[in-house]
Design an enzyme around this catalytic site. Structure first.
Site, short mmCIF file in Angstrom:
data_model
loop_
_atom_site.label_atom_id
_atom_site.label_comp_id
_atom_site.label_asym_id
_atom_site.label_seq_id
_atom_site.Cartn_x
_atom_site.Cartn_y
_atom_site.Cartn_z
N HIS A 58 -5.81 14.13 -3.09
CA HIS A 58 -5.15 13.18 -1.66
C HIS A 58 -6.73 12.86 -0.92
CE1 HIS A 58 -1.72 15.12 -2.88
NE2 HIS A 58 -1.64 15.83 -1.71
N ASP A 76 0.07 11.46 -8.10
CA ASP A 76 -0.06 11.64 -7.09
C ASP A 76 0.65 11.84 -5.81
OD1 ASP A 76 -1.44 12.64 -4.22
OD2 ASP A 76 -3.31 11.85 -5.25
N HIS A 77 1.52 12.40 -5.67
CA HIS A 77 2.83 11.18 -4.75
C HIS A 77 2.73 10.61 -3.58
CE1 HIS A 77 2.66 15.18 -2.53
NE2 HIS A 77 2.88 14.59 -1.12
#
Lengths: 519, 375
Positions: free
Chosen positions: A269, A206-207
């Site tokens: 996120h 998950d960047h």
């Protein structure tokens, strides 16, 4: 760093490493990018890898093998990737560095669902091992639509490509989000992955977790003594977490119609920001110590009963409006979106954490597309003072102290408090004490993908999501989705593009006597 | 950054009035900022940076470097110019805020420039104590050559959290390293020492260390037979520190040393078996090129590994590793010489003890003493 890796390094350390800015560099390896002809590779992965090479963080012999359906050879693939580097890398394209880096870029055309194509892949990997000394270290990157994940894993396993060729070599896999469509599919995907790869070799990316400012939440919370004593139900009234985008769905209608805001943003996120904000202090910064605490707090979230879903959540869709002065279309008018679509582009929800630290403290999470501006932040609202001492203070209850951790675009920390207005009376007014990263450290921050790719090559899983973490987050989100499905609504509230969301979202907080902050 | 808001410089201020003058200047600048951005300025300082120079001819360049640096890493700058022509100490002050392209302001910083006669160097600690920013780290950079044994140098170190010199600017770098090691070892101020010559060789250290990162190369790190460093006089100190770093990190035990105009050679032993190792520092005639190459030969049993790193012309280096059973590993990496501003910025980012540097400095001092004893 992982404990096992730290131990291995401790057994035979590099005596010259100590005291250098970079603790270690990866061993020569090949990163195999499935879906290498796609946008992610062009815009993010290759530019990030080039930036790592430019910063001297990649070893000699490091290689890339693109694998996709489009018809490239090594030379044309390199040419295409050079254009991506020119456009998207942080660092300028240096011909000498590029020539050295691109000598390690290769391409093999293949279909993810055809067994024989994995033979070609295996042959090519052996050639690279022999030519460039990558010694069987492979990092597989699934940059494909999720429907190909299982065929790729099966294809690799059928050729033994998931098993290290020697004790000293490794095989790892990076999986891009979405990790499933719901708890069940995420669980099935995890099962499929685990049949081929040990959890220790699975890197769910998950960047958001690679962003310096997200990682700074840990530094801020656990590197300072003054906040942690306040970080609980005794002093904090509630928490607001916002991930707002001003863009619409762009050309992702196909994907977005199936996912919506809750799957696209909340499950990953927002849950990451929530868990970093609410977790207990880990015993160390080792990967599993941090992830254990994140899972614990996710598991402590009070399960949302179906009848509470309408009261604790809001979903909505953007209508037409104005963003940055430009007129924009509503969601249902976007290309590829059904005219009667019920997909939410906005989601807000209230979570409660049933543990000693957070009992009774609401966490309000919201995300949406086409909102007023792009902003990601965590706002901690403290309890108001217990007694109204200053009669002339009109803000005593309406503007309590607030600490805001700004993640993007202006990374920083704001503390809001009250001061006396100069003069003979005791008038108070709120002021902001602002710290911005850009003003204190005017340095170029590395892109999230740089950090995450390097960590995966080094075998450091701290910033990647563990299987139980994904599944715990899905369990929270699934309850919301099934509650919405139970409602069986035939209409969905809308909000003006360029606003801060639907009026229904205000009611969500108004029930508790709160209101959304204006970021 | 697109613009710089600058309250006009004030010059020739008596030292006793600097504090009030600076307050006044910030008040003026704050109202200017508020006019541009509708908000008062924010100031997030990271440190106090004290720079002392007696190099009159390069003061302008030093000033420019410091202003650029402070814009990037907001700090209070105290620039002391030791000027033999100066009779009465006086100060000039600047206050700056940058404006970003989005119409906001970025960082703010201020500069107090003090000119004083060299014999008043003992006054510097008091001036620093008055104007430094509370508990933020104080970095003192002594620009140019100075007598590292003089009381003035010791006095300044008492107000520094980190003291930075640049031994590259000294006429006798090896002796300077010896004196600096002695100073840091004996001063009671607890100051942490650093040297821009050390920061300048960071990329060389990184590239050498990376060569030994692959597990197959680790055994060679403790079996080095020879190290050859080619350099010119513009980076003599860096070359000595690089060799000293390898000596200290690899646990080499110096036996003797010789020097000639074109070379310095250190002979040492390594490991329990006392294998012989030679470290050669070869003076290259290509002026202005700094360290040109590092070549390392290692032998483990019957296997030999060769590491060579050499600078190319276009700000890059080629790093090559040849070891048994592996294809030759070679890559070209970015390796430009960092400008002085970047070196100082790198110093400001670090605030922890540099034990590795201290070990290398001790090894350099030992190298110097061995050479003296064999002279």
């Amino acid at each position: 760093m992982d404990d096992a890796l730290a131990q291995a390094d401790a057994l035979n350390p590099n005596p010259l490493r100590e005291g250098l800015d970079i603790e270690r560099t990866p061993v020569p390896a090949t990163i195999v990018i499935f879906g290498a002809s796609g946008d992610l590779t062009f815009r993010k992965l290759i530019p990030a890898l080039y930036d790592l090479a430019y910063e001297r963080l990649l070893p000699a012999g490091f290689s890339i093998l693109g694998f996709a359906h489009r018809d490239f050879d090594d030379a044309s693939f390199r040419e295409q990737m050079r254009a991506g580097v020119e456009e998207f890398s942080r660092n300028p394209l240096d011909n000498a560095v590029w020539d050295s880096f691109s000598a390690g870029i290769h391409y093999t055309r293949g279909d993810f669902t055809i067994d024989e194509d994995y033979d070609k892949l295996a042959r090519r990997l052996r050639e690279i091992d022999s030519d460039r000394g990558t010694t069987g270290n492979y990092l597989y990157y699934l940059a494909t639509p999720p429907r190909f994940y299982e065929p790729i894993i099966d294809g690799l396993a059928a050729r033994g490509l998931e098993n290290p060729s020697s004790e000293a070599s490794w095989r790892r896999i990076i999986v891009e989000k979405p990790f499933g469509h719901d708890y069940q599919s995420a669980h099935e995907l995890n099962m499929a992955i685990s049949e081929a790869f040990d959890e220790d070799n699975v890197y769910r990316i998950d960047h958001y977790l690679g962003k310096e400012t997200v990682r700074n939440i840990l530094a801020f919370r656990f590197g300072n003594g003054i906040y942690e004593p306040l970080w609980n139900r005794h002093y904090i009234d509630h928490v607001q977490i916002t991930v707002a985008e001003s863009i619409g769905i762009e050309d992702r209608a196909g994907y977005y119609e199936r996912s919506g805001a809750i799957r696209d943003m909340v499950q990953n996120h927002l849950m990451q920001l929530f868990s970093l904000t609410a977790m207990e202090a880990p015993v160390s910064l080792a990967a599993d110590a941090v992830r254990d605490e994140k899972v614990k707090v996710l598991n402590a979230v009070r399960p949302m009963r179906p009848e509470l879903v309408p009261r604790q959540t809001v979903r909505a869709q953007y209508g037409p409006g104005y963003v940055s002065g430009e007129e924009v279309a509503g969601y249902r008018d976007e290309t590829g979106v059904a005219t009667d679509s019920m997909t939410e582009t906005y989601a807000a929800l209230t979570l409660y954490v049933d543990n000693w630290r957070w009992a009774g403290v609401p966490f309000y999470l919201r995300t949406g597309k086409r909102l007023a501006r792009r902003v990601t932040e965590v706002a901690i609202r403290f309890r108001p003072v217990p007694q109204r001492l200053f009669e002339s203070d009109p803000t005593e209850h309406s503007a309590p102290n607030e600490l805001v951790l700004e993640i993007q675009p202006d990374e920083g920390i704001n503390l809001n408090f009250k001061v006396k207005v100069p003069g003979p009376t005791f008038d108070l007014r709120p002021v902001n004490m602002v710290f911005q990263y850009g003003t204190a450290f005017n340095v170029q921050l590395p892109e999230a993908y740089e950090r995450l790719l390097l960590d995966a090559m080094l075998g450091d899983r701290t910033l990647f999501i563990r299987r139980d973490e994904v599944e715990a987050a899905w369990q929270i989100v699934d309850r919301v989705i099934s509650g919405w499905e139970r409602q069986g609504a035939h209409s969905i509230p809308t909000y003006h593009s360029g606003s801060w969301g639907p009026s229904e979202a205000n009611l969500l907080l108004a029930h508790d006597g709160h209101e959304w902050r204006r970021p | 950054m697109t613009g710089l808001l600058d309250a006009n410089q004030r010059q020739n201020i008596p030292l006793a009035e600097v504090h009030d003058a600076l307050q006044q200047k910030w008040a003026t600048l704050s109202s200017e900022i508020e006019q541009h951005t509708s908000a008062p300025p924010m100031r997030a300082n990271t440190s106090t940076l004290v720079v002392i120079t007696d190099q009159g001819s390069s003061v302008g360049a030093t000033r420019n470097t410091l202003h650029q640096l402070a814009a990037a890493i907001p700090s209070r700058i105290l620039l002391f110019i030791l000027d033999p022509m100066c009779a009465v100490p006086s100060a000039s002050i600047w206050a700056h805020c940058t404006l970003t392209s989005r119409g906001r302001h970025g960082g703010c910083y201020d500069v107090i420039e003090v000119t004083l006669p060299p014999e008043r160097v003992a006054a510097i600690p008091n001036i620093v104590a008055v104007h430094r920013l509370g508990e933020l780290p104080t970095f003192v950079i002594w620009s140019g050559q100075t007598d590292l044994r003089a009381p003035g140098f010791e006095g300044v170190s008492t107000v520094a959290d980190r003291l930075v010199i640049d031994t590259e600017g000294f006429d006798e770098p090896l002796e300077a390293l010896r004196d600096y090691a002695m100073f840091l070892g004996t001063t009671g101020s607890g100051v942490l020492g650093s040297d821009l010559a050390w920061t300048r060789i960071s990329t060389w250290r990184e590239l050498i260390a990376q060569s030994f990162d692959p597990p197959g190369m680790r055994r060679f790190a403790t079996n080095i037979r020879s190290i050859d460093i080619a350099y010119d006089e513009s980076q003599s100190s860096g070359a000595i520190l690089l060799a000293s770093w390898l000596v200290s990190r690899l646990g080499l035990r110096p036996v003797n040393a010789t020097s000639s105009p074109s070379t310095m050679e250190l002979r040492a032993t390594a490991g329990a078996a006392g294998s012989r190792v030679t470290v050669n520092l070869n003076h290259s005639h290509r002026a202005g090129s700094g360290i040109r190459s590092v070549r390392i030969l290692a032998r483990s049993g019957a296997s030999t590994a060769r590491i060579s790193i050499f600078k190319n012309d276009a700000g890059t280096s080629t790093a090559r590793v040849e070891s048994p059973g592996m294809p030759r590993q070679e890559r070209v990496v970015q390796h430009a010489d960092p400008p002085r501003q970047e070196l100082i910025a790198a110093e400001l980012m670090r605030y922890t003890r540099r034990r590795i540097y201290e070990d290398a400095l001790s090894a350099a001092a030992q190298f110097c003493r061995i050479l003296e004893s064999h002279a």
